[in-house]
Design an enzyme around this catalytic site. Sequence first.
Site, mmCIF file in Angstrom:
data_model
loop_
_atom_site.group_PDB
_atom_site.id
_atom_site.type_symbol
_atom_site.label_atom_id
_atom_site.label_comp_id
_atom_site.label_asym_id
_atom_site.label_seq_id
_atom_site.Cartn_x
_atom_site.Cartn_y
_atom_site.Cartn_z
ATOM 1 N N LYS A 244 0.811 -1.230 0.000
ATOM 2 C CA LYS A 244 0.000 0.000 0.000
ATOM 3 C C LYS A 244 0.842 1.276 0.000
ATOM 4 O O LYS A 244 0.321 2.348 -0.309
ATOM 5 C CB LYS A 244 -1.005 -0.012 1.163
ATOM 6 C CG LYS A 244 -2.022 -1.137 1.014
ATOM 7 C CD LYS A 244 -3.299 -0.955 1.801
ATOM 8 C CE LYS A 244 -4.288 -2.065 1.390
ATOM 9 N NZ LYS A 244 -5.539 -2.072 2.082
ATOM 10 N N LYS B 288 -5.469 -10.961 -5.400
ATOM 11 C CA LYS B 288 -6.678 -11.273 -4.628
ATOM 12 C C LYS B 288 -7.816 -10.320 -4.998
ATOM 13 O O LYS B 288 -7.561 -9.166 -5.403
ATOM 14 C CB LYS B 288 -6.397 -11.233 -3.122
ATOM 15 C CG LYS B 288 -6.278 -9.846 -2.535
ATOM 16 C CD LYS B 288 -6.526 -9.869 -1.020
ATOM 17 C CE LYS B 288 -6.738 -8.446 -0.514
ATOM 18 N NZ LYS B 288 -7.550 -8.320 0.654
ATOM 19 N N LYS C 103 -11.260 -4.884 -2.378
ATOM 20 C CA LYS C 103 -12.137 -3.710 -2.314
ATOM 21 C C LYS C 103 -11.508 -2.502 -2.967
ATOM 22 O O LYS C 103 -12.187 -1.631 -3.458
ATOM 23 C CB LYS C 103 -12.280 -3.316 -0.845
ATOM 24 C CG LYS C 103 -13.308 -3.973 -0.071
ATOM 25 C CD LYS C 103 -13.183 -3.299 1.285
ATOM 26 C CE LYS C 103 -13.938 -3.962 2.355
ATOM 27 N NZ LYS C 103 -13.544 -3.384 3.651
HETATM 28 P P1 ATP Z 1 -9.132 -5.046 0.308
HETATM 29 O O1 ATP Z 1 -9.966 -6.102 -0.372
HETATM 30 O O2 ATP Z 1 -9.274 -3.675 -0.255
HETATM 31 O O3 ATP Z 1 -7.722 -5.438 0.543
HETATM 32 P P2 ATP Z 1 -9.466 -5.519 3.045
HETATM 33 O O4 ATP Z 1 -8.770 -6.823 3.015
HETATM 34 O O5 ATP Z 1 -8.785 -4.390 3.680
HETATM 35 O O6 ATP Z 1 -9.870 -4.958 1.662
HETATM 36 P P3 ATP Z 1 -11.430 -5.804 5.072
HETATM 37 O O7 ATP Z 1 -12.813 -5.323 5.039
HETATM 38 O O8 ATP Z 1 -10.566 -5.125 6.019
HETATM 39 O O9 ATP Z 1 -10.906 -5.755 3.595
HETATM 40 O O10 ATP Z 1 -11.356 -7.355 5.284
HETATM 41 C C1 ATP Z 1 -12.349 -8.095 5.854
HETATM 42 C C2 ATP Z 1 -11.971 -9.569 5.824
HETATM 43 O O11 ATP Z 1 -12.030 -10.071 4.480
HETATM 44 C C3 ATP Z 1 -10.564 -9.893 6.316
HETATM 45 O O12 ATP Z 1 -10.641 -10.994 7.199
HETATM 46 C C4 ATP Z 1 -9.813 -10.293 5.080
HETATM 47 O O13 ATP Z 1 -8.816 -11.251 5.350
HETATM 48 C C5 ATP Z 1 -10.904 -10.902 4.217
HETATM 49 N N1 ATP Z 1 -10.603 -10.833 2.782
HETATM 50 C C6 ATP Z 1 -10.295 -9.713 2.071
HETATM 51 N N2 ATP Z 1 -10.105 -10.015 0.774
HETATM 52 C C7 ATP Z 1 -10.291 -11.368 0.654
HETATM 53 C C8 ATP Z 1 -10.232 -12.287 -0.451
HETATM 54 N N3 ATP Z 1 -9.956 -11.880 -1.673
HETATM 55 N N4 ATP Z 1 -10.480 -13.598 -0.214
HETATM 56 C C9 ATP Z 1 -10.779 -14.032 1.038
HETATM 57 N N5 ATP Z 1 -10.848 -13.220 2.117
HETATM 58 C C10 ATP Z 1 -10.610 -11.903 1.947
#
Ligand code: ATP
Length: 329
Positions: free
Chosen positions: A112, A194, A197
């Site tokens: 990031k 992955k 968001k």
């Molecule tokens: P971004 O997708 O932008 O990286 P983030 O990981 O910051 O967002 P959060 O809302 O903080 O998103 O994460 C919520 C949960 O979703 C966390 O437990 C994270 O590990 C899980 N997660 C995020 N992306 C994935 C994915 N592609 N597959 C499985 N689990 C995920």
Amino acid sequence: MKKRIFSGAQPTGSLHIGNYLGALKNWVSLQNEFESFFCIVNLHAITLPQDPQILKQKTLDLARIYLASGIDPEVSTIFIQSDVSEHAELAWVLNCIARMGELERMTQFKDKSKGKTERVGAGLLTYPVLMASDILLYQTDLVPIGQDQKQHLELTRDVAERFNRDFGETFKIPEAFIPPVGAKIQSLAEPAKKMSKSDENLNGSIFLLDDADTITKKMKKAVTDSGTEITFDNSRPAINNLLTIYQLMTGKTAEECEANFAGKGYGHFKTETAEAVIEYLRPFQDRVKNYTGEELKIILKNGAEKAKTIARETLNDVYEKMGIVGAIN
Ligand code: ATP
Ligand code: LTN
């Protein structure tokens, strides 16, 4: 005594099926077995710039999503991170325990901040310390997370162990719970990355609130691998990913999924997977609209009060052990 779980998601962007399959779905299935705390981590959200009005709205939207996913406020504690000021207080203390080197090694920070370390906020570096505080305040046993958060959980354990060693037994050392399937849903557009968001390419993610048309279109556009076989095969990440999504949405076994598509083409596979996602999300999407602002407020207020009692107890113990005393209480 039930064991405790703690987890959270940031009220940024829109939740996608990766967040759901990697995290929320497991929270729901674990909530009856464990004493559960699910947090809306709005203080984590501001480690990157946010529009204040949108952040406010997304915070309540995320509470709706937790509830519509099946988290039961009668069973689990749902609250907003900033309502329990102990999270920020413990984060300061643990910032003095965590090492610069270990924070700089975090892959999420490296990704990031890539190419802009002069311009990103220091909070992006100390993000995992706030996450450690979230977890440690509740003497958490288990932390259900997606694969991407594993390194942060390891850091949490290291910081807790260091504190316990230096100041005496204070924190429980938490374990990660990473689901065997679905812990890393990949982008539909770039299967090497992955589903995220914060991805600018909206075709890479299926959002929980996408309508049927959008889901069908995104699925049609999804990148595939060369070859024709529709089987679980790590060397063909695009098909593997779509088949994993199909499996989790239908609840079929891996063998049943492969048998279902034996001899079928990619077109058919994508249509059926899109339909499975649409059907799966339909009841969830109906429920999301159900909660009034007033209902949410009551749930979140009760949640914060319950969380605060536990968090304060841990923080008082930390202050006591470190010799942090004030003059007014
Ligand atoms: P971004 O997708 O932008 O990286 P983030 O990981 O910051 O967002 P959060 O809302 O903080 O998103 O994460 C919520 C949960 O979703 C966390 O437990 C994270 O590990 C899980 N997660 C995020 N992306 C994935 C994915 N592609 N597959 C499985 N689990 C995920
Ligand atoms: N960093 C996590 C969100 C998060 C979290 C937590 C998850 C913040 N605090 C405590 C589990 C436990 C992420 O998914 N981006």
